[in-house]
Every structure is written in structure tokens, then in C-alpha cells.
Design an enzyme around this catalytic site. Sequence first.
Site, PDB file in Angstrom:
ATOM      1  CE1 TYR A  68      41.724  52.307  49.280  1.00 52.48           C
ATOM      2  CE2 TYR A  68      43.293  50.886  48.139  1.00 52.48           C
ATOM      3  CZ  TYR A  68      42.874  52.149  48.529  1.00 52.48           C
ATOM      4  OH  TYR A  68      43.614  53.234  48.166  1.00 52.48           O
TER       5      TYR A  68
ATOM      6  CG  HIS B  46      47.533  57.920  49.018  1.00 49.81           C
ATOM      7  ND1 HIS B  46      47.192  57.738  47.689  1.00 49.81           N
ATOM      8  CD2 HIS B  46      47.079  56.815  49.673  1.00 49.81           C
ATOM      9  CE1 HIS B  46      46.561  56.578  47.559  1.00 49.81           C
ATOM     10  NE2 HIS B  46      46.482  55.996  48.749  1.00 49.81           N
ATOM     11  N   GLY B  47      49.904  58.571  46.846  1.00 53.71           N
ATOM     12  CA  GLY B  47      49.948  58.873  45.410  1.00 53.71           C
ATOM     13  C   GLY B  47      48.732  59.709  45.025  1.00 53.71           C
ATOM     14  CG  ASP B  48      48.965  62.292  41.588  1.00 53.27           C
ATOM     15  OD1 ASP B  48      48.958  61.098  41.227  1.00 53.27           O
ATOM     16  OD2 ASP B  48      49.514  63.201  40.931  1.00 53.27           O
TER      17      ASP B  48
ATOM     18  CB  THR C  83      55.084  55.320  39.841  1.00 54.86           C
ATOM     19  OG1 THR C  83      55.665  56.225  40.785  1.00 54.86           O
ATOM     20  CG2 THR C  83      56.131  54.851  38.848  1.00 54.86           C
TER      21      THR C  83
ATOM     22  CG  ASP D  94      16.624  27.229  35.026  1.00 54.16           C
ATOM     23  OD1 ASP D  94      17.584  26.463  34.832  1.00 54.16           O
ATOM     24  OD2 ASP D  94      16.345  27.711  36.152  1.00 54.16           O
TER      25      ASP D  94
HETATM   26  C1  SPV Z   1      19.340  30.059  39.423  1.00 61.65           C
HETATM   27  O1  SPV Z   1      19.765  31.230  39.521  1.00 61.65           O
HETATM   28  O2  SPV Z   1      19.345  29.430  38.382  1.00 61.65           O
HETATM   29  C2  SPV Z   1      18.824  29.380  40.622  1.00 61.65           C
HETATM   30  C3  SPV Z   1      18.229  30.174  41.695  1.00 61.65           C
HETATM   31  O3  SPV Z   1      18.857  28.173  40.648  1.00 61.65           O
HETATM   32  S1  SPV Z   1      16.526  30.217  41.388  1.00 61.65           S
HETATM   33  O4  SPV Z   1      16.331  30.761  40.059  1.00 61.65           O
HETATM   34  O5  SPV Z   1      15.921  31.072  42.397  1.00 61.65           O
HETATM   35  O6  SPV Z   1      16.012  28.859  41.471  1.00 61.65           O
HETATM   36 MG    MG Z   2      19.254  27.268  38.824  1.00 57.75          MG
END
Ligand code: SPV
Ligand code: MG
Length: 431
Positions: A43, A89-91, A122, A204
Site C-alpha cells: 500500500y 478517511h482523509g480526502d 493534513t 558486460d
Molecule cells: C544481469 O542482469 O547482469 C545478469 C542476469 O547477470 S543475465 O543478464 O540474465 O545474465
Molecule cells: Mg550480470
Amino acid sequence: MKTIYACFCTDVIHEGHINLIRTAKQYGRVIAGVLSDAAMIRYNRFPVVSFEERAERIRSIPGVDEVVIQQDMMYDAVIASLHPDYVIHGDNWRQGPLRAIRDHVKDLLGKYGGELIEVPYTDNAQVRRLREKARERLAMPEYRRKRLRQLLAICPVVKAIEVHNGLTGLIAEKSVVETGTGLDQFDAMWISSLCDSTAKGKPDIKLVDLTSRYRTIDDVMEVTTKPVIFDGDTGGLTEHFVYTVRSLERMGVSAVIIEDKVGLKKNSLFGTQAAQVQDTCGRFCEKISAGKQAQLTDDFMIIARIESLILEQGMEDAMERALAYADAGADGIMIHSRKKDPDEVLQFCDLFRMQNTQTPLVVVPTSFPAVTEEELAAHGVNIVIYANQLTRSAFPAMDRTAKSILRYHRAWEADRDLMPIPEIITLIDEI
Ligand code: SPV
Ligand code: MG
């Protein structure tokens, strides 16, 4: 004597609450509901004090005659059992996602002639300051760090979304939807190596160094309160990993996930296209144990990620490793797959759960996005990570805009898809 009901989802009591109860008292006997922890995190935000403490604080407001627990944010059960003549309840709930709850309460009351009383919300500097302080507390390392474990104890499934800077952090922090049965929001954030690298225009392959990755964590943490799960790649050398654990823990990160590969890491979604070497089970267990010994709090989690299915080493290898990693002290097991359907992941989860009912299971459903959280949870999954969706949605949108401007030598054609200027200049709240 008539009865009037008010539900509270707060851990700080301010003059707004006191005024609301004072008004309620004029209508009859005041029953105050305290929203359960599980409902409160959907919530609003994670409570900073326990349910018992919140109930105590509400009980001590002058004018409150009785305190009850409200389990769900929808009022069906509480109205059915208390049958109050009035709900107050508050509005503020007339706008935004809260409106659905308000309209539903009105319908429920309408069925038996009950009435909804709304009082002006408030919102002054003092109240804002109190709210802000409670929020700031949630962001402190000692509160944030333990939150993933707390969520695992409360939620059937913890949902994390990828973030890679302050802006995506704000999306993870603030996105709320109305679902028909209440509100929903993300529980945690995933600092992905893929998306952190991509945001910097780098592959990466651990080229973005840890100092830079920590900078991303800090950018995200400065503007959010939700817990962080850090993608630690392979964790590097064990001798280095122990330092990483300390650093992450000190920052208030809740968990690191390390994958059982060695050498030049490439993204798992390349599968066997990229030459990747899996660590031996024994050596990876040693890395996990060394990390667990290095950590200083009980809050921090080291989650072991198994690449056996990605590298086509078979289910048996994956299971053997999972059990060994859990024995070595891993606080969770992530099973990864790049199949187009979730079958092998679900099969793994079923097999693992037959032998280990406790260790949390983590799944990243990137290549099988049709699977639902509910389905995963039914197979024993505890954490679902949406690992790259914000980056993958932002890039095509930016690419389209850039090409449209180039093509038409003006921004008119792109403009209809853009966020209006009044919205971008007010998007970020000022303190
Ligand atoms: C990332 O998000 O960098 C991960 C997950 O390691 S994956 O890309 O699926 O390897
Ligand atoms: Mg990764």
C-alpha cells in the site's frame, strides 16, 4: 451507539491522525484498524516499527476505543465483521491509485446504508517533515540492509526490478499500480552487471570496475529506500570477494549474487556461443564460505548462482551444486536458464524443494517472460528478478526519438511521445 472505523497505515502519528480521530469521535465509538505489515508494504512502504508498536501508537491516540488488525488493504473483511455505521478517511485517497480502494469502500458501505466521511488531509510542513524523516530512516544502511530478509519472511514472492541510476531507482521506488484487489509495487532493486555496463556504453565483461559499480549503488541509494540486490558477477578472486562483501554490507546492500564461473565473464544469455568456464563446485563453495565468514552482520545475504543449465551441464550437475552451495552457507540459490520456456527452471525448483525447503530460490525470467510470479512461487521460488526490462524499454524509445529528429529536422513528430515539459521539470521532488 453508532460505530465509526478508521484504518491506519502509518508508523508516525501526527496532528492529522489526531484531528481525524477527534472528528470521528463526534460520530460514535471509534474503532481503529492497523494495516498488517504485508498489506502496508504493498500500500505504502515498509514499516519502520513493528506491527505491535504501530498498534500501540494508534491505541494511545485520545478517542480511540478499540484497535483491530486490518489484514488486507481492501476493506471487505473488516467491514463484513465490524459493520461500522461510518468509515472515516482523509480526502487524499480521492486521487491516484488509492481512489480504487476508496470507491470500493463506498460500494461496500452503500450495501447496508453505511456512510463514508472524508476529512481534509493534513499536509503542512511539520507533517511533511515527519513523513520525510521516516522515509530517510528506511534508507539508512542498518534499516535497508536487513529488509530483504524481512520481505522474504512476509511476502509469498519478492519482486525486484533492474535499476542502474537515480532515475530508474525512482521508478522502482515509486511505481504503484492498482490491481483490482489492491495496490502493488516492487519490493527490491537489482543492480545488474548487464544494465550497469550498458548504461555506460560498455560490454558486460567486468570491464566496468567495482569502484564504478559502487558509484551506481550510491546513486540509486541516495534517492530510494528499497533493498538492493547486487549482481556481483563471479565475485572475482576469493581473496578479493571478501573485501567486496564488507564494502557492500557497509553500504547497506542486502544481498550479492555471485555466479559459478571463472575467467573472462560474458553475459549468460550468450549461452554456449561465448566460451565460458564454470568453476569447480569445491572452489566455488570455498568462495561462498569465505564470503560468509567475512560478513559482519546477520542481515547480509550471499546468493549462489548456478550456471549449469546455461552451460548445458545438465540438471544433475545443477542440483548437486545447489545442495553443495547451500551447505557451504549460501543464503539463497539462483538458478539461471536461457530456454524460451520455464520448464527446466521449474523442474530444478521442484527437485531442489524436495531436498531443501528453506533456502530461498531466485529466478530471472528474461528468456521466458510469460511465466507469472504466482506460477514461480508455486514451485518454491522466493525472489523474482526482472533483470533488464527498464534498460530494454528505454533504449528503443530513445533510439526512435533520435531517428525521428534526424529524419524530419525538427522535434515535432517525436514530441507527441514525449513527457510534457511541466512533468519533466517537476518529476523530481525538491526537499
Ligand atoms: C544481469 O542482469 O547482469 C545478469 C542476469 O547477470 S543475465 O543478464 O540474465 O545474465
Ligand atoms: Mg550480470
